[in-house]
Design a protein around this motif. Structure first.
Motif, PDB file in Angstrom:
ATOM      1  N   ASN A 201     -33.156  70.793  20.454  1.00  0.00           N
ATOM      2  CA  ASN A 201     -34.332  70.420  21.244  1.00  0.00           C
ATOM      3  C   ASN A 201     -33.911  69.823  22.587  1.00  0.00           C
ATOM      4  O   ASN A 201     -34.527  70.087  23.623  1.00  0.00           O
ATOM      5  CB  ASN A 201     -35.194  69.420  20.478  1.00  0.00           C
ATOM      6  CG  ASN A 201     -35.886  70.038  19.281  1.00  0.00           C
ATOM      7  OD1 ASN A 201     -35.807  71.243  19.061  1.00  0.00           O
ATOM      8  ND2 ASN A 201     -36.558  69.213  18.498  1.00  0.00           N
ATOM      9  N   ARG A 202     -32.872  69.007  22.563  1.00  0.00           N
ATOM     10  CA  ARG A 202     -32.368  68.451  23.818  1.00  0.00           C
ATOM     11  C   ARG A 202     -31.880  69.562  24.745  1.00  0.00           C
ATOM     12  O   ARG A 202     -32.067  69.510  25.960  1.00  0.00           O
ATOM     13  CB  ARG A 202     -31.211  67.486  23.547  1.00  0.00           C
ATOM     14  CG  ARG A 202     -31.571  66.256  22.730  1.00  0.00           C
ATOM     15  CD  ARG A 202     -30.430  65.256  22.815  1.00  0.00           C
ATOM     16  NE  ARG A 202     -30.093  64.710  21.523  1.00  0.00           N
ATOM     17  CZ  ARG A 202     -29.113  63.828  21.327  1.00  0.00           C
ATOM     18  NH1 ARG A 202     -28.363  63.435  22.341  1.00  0.00           N
ATOM     19  NH2 ARG A 202     -28.855  63.358  20.123  1.00  0.00           N
ATOM     20  N   ALA A 203     -31.239  70.576  24.155  1.00  0.00           N
ATOM     21  CA  ALA A 203     -30.707  71.677  24.959  1.00  0.00           C
ATOM     22  C   ALA A 203     -31.829  72.477  25.605  1.00  0.00           C
ATOM     23  O   ALA A 203     -31.731  72.858  26.777  1.00  0.00           O
ATOM     24  CB  ALA A 203     -29.846  72.584  24.092  1.00  0.00           C
ATOM     25  N   SER A 204     -32.909  72.739  24.867  1.00  0.00           N
ATOM     26  CA  SER A 204     -34.017  73.493  25.452  1.00  0.00           C
ATOM     27  C   SER A 204     -34.735  72.675  26.516  1.00  0.00           C
ATOM     28  O   SER A 204     -35.165  73.222  27.546  1.00  0.00           O
ATOM     29  CB  SER A 204     -34.994  73.950  24.370  1.00  0.00           C
ATOM     30  OG  SER A 204     -35.543  72.855  23.666  1.00  0.00           O
ATOM     31  N   ALA A 205     -34.854  71.357  26.311  1.00  0.00           N
ATOM     32  CA  ALA A 205     -35.451  70.496  27.333  1.00  0.00           C
ATOM     33  C   ALA A 205     -34.583  70.476  28.584  1.00  0.00           C
ATOM     34  O   ALA A 205     -35.090  70.508  29.717  1.00  0.00           O
ATOM     35  CB  ALA A 205     -35.641  69.087  26.785  1.00  0.00           C
ATOM     36  N   LEU A 206     -33.273  70.434  28.395  1.00  0.00           N
ATOM     37  CA  LEU A 206     -32.353  70.478  29.534  1.00  0.00           C
ATOM     38  C   LEU A 206     -32.487  71.805  30.272  1.00  0.00           C
ATOM     39  O   LEU A 206     -32.487  71.838  31.513  1.00  0.00           O
ATOM     40  CB  LEU A 206     -30.921  70.284  29.049  1.00  0.00           C
ATOM     41  CG  LEU A 206     -29.822  70.454  30.100  1.00  0.00           C
ATOM     42  CD1 LEU A 206     -29.960  69.414  31.201  1.00  0.00           C
ATOM     43  CD2 LEU A 206     -28.440  70.369  29.445  1.00  0.00           C
TER      44      LEU A 206
END
Length: 280
Positions: A201-206
């Motif tokens: 999820n952090r990667a997609s937000a980034l």
């Protein structure tokens, strides 16, 4: 770094985590894919790249390690899955192995590249088709699509891999990272370590944040500058709450708009964050 995971394993894991994040408008993820480029191809590409990444941890010159990683990555039916990500991650693996995973450490890796590294970079194009622009007039002998056939021109001009990247930096976002100490990648890695929640999820937000902050050069190559500006602005609209990211992801897949450079930087950021202790 996790005591139980090697640097090469963290590099491979970064590739796997990057493609697993969702939604990433226009890119393959665990919920969206193209007819001829699927999630499973990226899984296989990350597995195949491992031997080349291991070479980078053993002191093999970065060009040769990259070429071997691409050769392994290509052993699946989707074609080019992670060429750009490997071009970004491989020198970072080398810097980490040398004990200097920092912008200066990455600069040192780049500065120490040789003509042989440039030759091996070109050889990597023998393994997969990569979307690139036509070279400027007079630079046809250095067209990367020539692959290994460009070796005489590289040697005649005494071009190192750093020189090759400098020649492309104004048009290519990954080449720009090579010539600027991987600034966006390290900044993005810091953001990952400061955020919370599942790493995918952090990667997609980034991905969305990076997409909104700068034009994706692969979209420029694949389509045109106008489309790339639209992609940037609509990613910002998602961040502002004016667009739905899942609807945008479906639309970009339908229009074959693939912000690949942004995904590559996410992969590089994930590798740095994993090396610095990001827990998975």
């Amino acid at each position: 770094m996790d005591d139980e995971r090697s640097t090469a394993a963290n590099a491979q894991l970064a590739l796997l985590l990057e493609v697993s994040g969702t939604p990433k408008p226009g890119n393959v993820d665990r919920e969206r894919e193209y007819d001829d480029l699927r999630f499973e191809h990226f899984m296989a590409g990350a597995v195949g790249a491992r031997d080349g990444l291991e070479l980078a941890t053993e002191g093999t010159p970065v060009g040769r390690a990259f070429e071997r990683a691409v050769a392994g990555m290509s052993q699946q039916r989707g074609g080019n899955t992670q060429f750009g990500a490997l071009l970004l991650v491989t020198p970072l693996v080398a810097a980490a192995t040398q004990g200097h995973l920092s912008r200066q450490g990455a600069r040192n890796v780049v500065a120490n590249t040789t003509v042989d590294d440039a030759v091996n970079f070109y050889r990597a194009f023998d393994h997969v088709d990569v979307a690139v622009d036509d070279p400027p007039t007079g630079m046809e002998p250095l067209d990367v699509r020539q692959g290994s056939d460009a070796e005489p021109a590289l040697r005649d001009r005494d071009m190192t891999l750093e020189d090759v990247m400098e020649a492309s930096a104004t048009e290519d976002g990954i080449a720009a990272e090579w010539t600027d100490g991987f600034g966006r990648t390290f900044e993005a890695a810091h953001g990952l370590t400061q955020s919370n929640g599942p790493v995918t999820n952090r990667a997609s937000a980034l991905f969305l944040a990076l997409l909104a902050s700068e034009v994706d050069t692969f979209v420029v190559t694949q389509h045109d500058a106008e489309t790339a500006l639209e992609v940037r602005d609509r990613a910002q609209a998602v961040l502002d709450g004016d667009e739905d990211p899942y609807e945008l992801a479906a639309e970009f897949i339908e229009r074959d708009i693939n912000p690949g450079t942004t995904a590559d930087i996410v992969a590089g950021a994930l590798f740095i964050a994993l090396e610095r202790g990001l827990s998975v």
